[in-house]
Design a protein around this motif. Sequence first.
Motif, PDB file in Angstrom:
ATOM      1  N   PHE A 160      -9.249  66.896  40.534  1.00 53.66           N
ATOM      2  CA  PHE A 160     -10.094  67.913  40.059  1.00 53.66           C
ATOM      3  C   PHE A 160     -10.065  68.752  41.089  1.00 53.66           C
ATOM      4  CE2 PHE A 160     -14.337  69.688  40.214  1.00 53.66           C
ATOM      5  CZ  PHE A 160     -14.403  70.332  39.051  1.00 53.66           C
ATOM      6  N   PHE A 161     -10.336  68.461  42.092  1.00 53.57           N
ATOM      7  CA  PHE A 161     -10.355  69.722  43.266  1.00 53.57           C
ATOM      8  C   PHE A 161      -9.056  70.297  43.676  1.00 53.57           C
ATOM      9  CE2 PHE A 161     -14.598  68.042  43.822  1.00 53.57           C
ATOM     10  CZ  PHE A 161     -15.398  68.993  44.392  1.00 53.57           C
ATOM     11  N   GLU A 163      -5.602  69.809  41.977  1.00 56.70           N
ATOM     12  CA  GLU A 163      -4.969  70.416  40.933  1.00 56.70           C
ATOM     13  C   GLU A 163      -5.647  71.462  39.760  1.00 56.70           C
ATOM     14  OE1 GLU A 163      -2.902  67.355  38.816  1.00 56.70           O
ATOM     15  OE2 GLU A 163      -2.417  66.307  40.584  1.00 56.70           O
ATOM     16  N   GLY A 164      -6.928  71.141  39.762  1.00 54.89           N
ATOM     17  CA  GLY A 164      -7.913  71.852  38.867  1.00 54.89           C
ATOM     18  C   GLY A 164      -8.478  73.152  39.625  1.00 54.89           C
ATOM     19  N   LEU A 165      -9.085  73.158  40.478  1.00 52.34           N
ATOM     20  CA  LEU A 165      -9.740  74.347  41.440  1.00 52.34           C
ATOM     21  C   LEU A 165      -8.706  74.892  42.419  1.00 52.34           C
ATOM     22  CD1 LEU A 165     -13.334  72.582  42.265  1.00 52.34           C
ATOM     23  CD2 LEU A 165     -12.453  74.003  40.177  1.00 52.34           C
ATOM     24  N   GLY A 166      -7.768  74.101  43.042  1.00 52.84           N
ATOM     25  CA  GLY A 166      -6.973  74.611  43.857  1.00 52.84           C
ATOM     26  C   GLY A 166      -7.167  74.390  45.470  1.00 52.84           C
ATOM     27  N   PHE A 167      -8.129  73.269  45.834  1.00 50.10           N
ATOM     28  CA  PHE A 167      -8.184  72.982  47.212  1.00 50.10           C
ATOM     29  C   PHE A 167      -6.987  72.493  47.717  1.00 50.10           C
ATOM     30  CE2 PHE A 167     -12.480  73.593  46.094  1.00 50.10           C
ATOM     31  CZ  PHE A 167     -13.130  73.142  47.266  1.00 50.10           C
ATOM     32  N   LYS A 168      -6.923  72.208  49.023  1.00 52.73           N
ATOM     33  CA  LYS A 168      -5.665  71.984  49.586  1.00 52.73           C
ATOM     34  C   LYS A 168      -6.338  70.606  50.322  1.00 52.73           C
ATOM     35  CE  LYS A 168      -3.065  75.301  48.836  1.00 52.73           C
ATOM     36  NZ  LYS A 168      -2.595  75.209  47.312  1.00 52.73           N
ATOM     37  N   VAL A 169      -5.303  69.441  50.439  1.00 55.71           N
ATOM     38  CA  VAL A 169      -5.646  68.305  51.132  1.00 55.71           C
ATOM     39  C   VAL A 169      -5.247  68.502  52.656  1.00 55.71           C
ATOM     40  CG1 VAL A 169      -5.261  65.654  51.566  1.00 55.71           C
ATOM     41  CG2 VAL A 169      -5.137  66.683  49.140  1.00 55.71           C
ATOM     42  N   SER A 170      -6.258  68.236  53.469  1.00 53.70           N
ATOM     43  CA  SER A 170      -6.069  68.084  54.875  1.00 53.70           C
ATOM     44  C   SER A 170      -5.733  67.042  55.723  1.00 53.70           C
ATOM     45  CB  SER A 170      -7.396  68.787  55.594  1.00 53.70           C
ATOM     46  OG  SER A 170      -7.955  70.129  55.232  1.00 53.70           O
TER      47      SER A 170
END
Length: 191
Positions: A160-161, A163-170
Amino acid sequence: MSLHRLTKITIGVPDVDETAKYYTEFGLTPTDSGFATADGGEQLELRRTRQRRLLTLGIGADDPDDLGRITASLARLDVESRVEGDELHTKDPVTGLDVVVSVAPRLRQEPPEPVAYNQPGSVRRANVRAPGIDREPPVRPRKLGHVVFGSTDQAATQRFFTEGLGFKVSDEAPGLAAFMRCSTDHHNVLV
């Protein structure tokens, strides 16, 4: 990155008055409807709930085109959203967390004055105490930059975060937790 900061955090707590005392002592400035940080403005709101939990997460975006991109990305995940003016409203299907992405100015923070610290072979502050020892005014957080919450399906909430919102995994502990960011900070969300 078109997303750039956390704009507002709403937390539900059983005892609003006691929690408000804590955040005031922590250094946040009480306002008519919540609490403000030194640089981020009004970022925290408290509401009465039976148990402590994150209710709403506000995220800043650069422009209305970003809201359209997020709407399309959420639709690919079969997640509903609606745009009202300069805000996109959606909900994480797993946790029920309300998310509001709004067109907001980027937060510009001036770097603090460097503090002179003594180091081996370099005495930069001879016979003077560290500035934090004699500080008169209370410490004020400059911004609220991250939240932590649990999910019964961590992978789905992470999708959700990202693919949906556009966050990046750190960083992540696969299958357990993920640190994700929407800004230049290491993380803004830990799920």
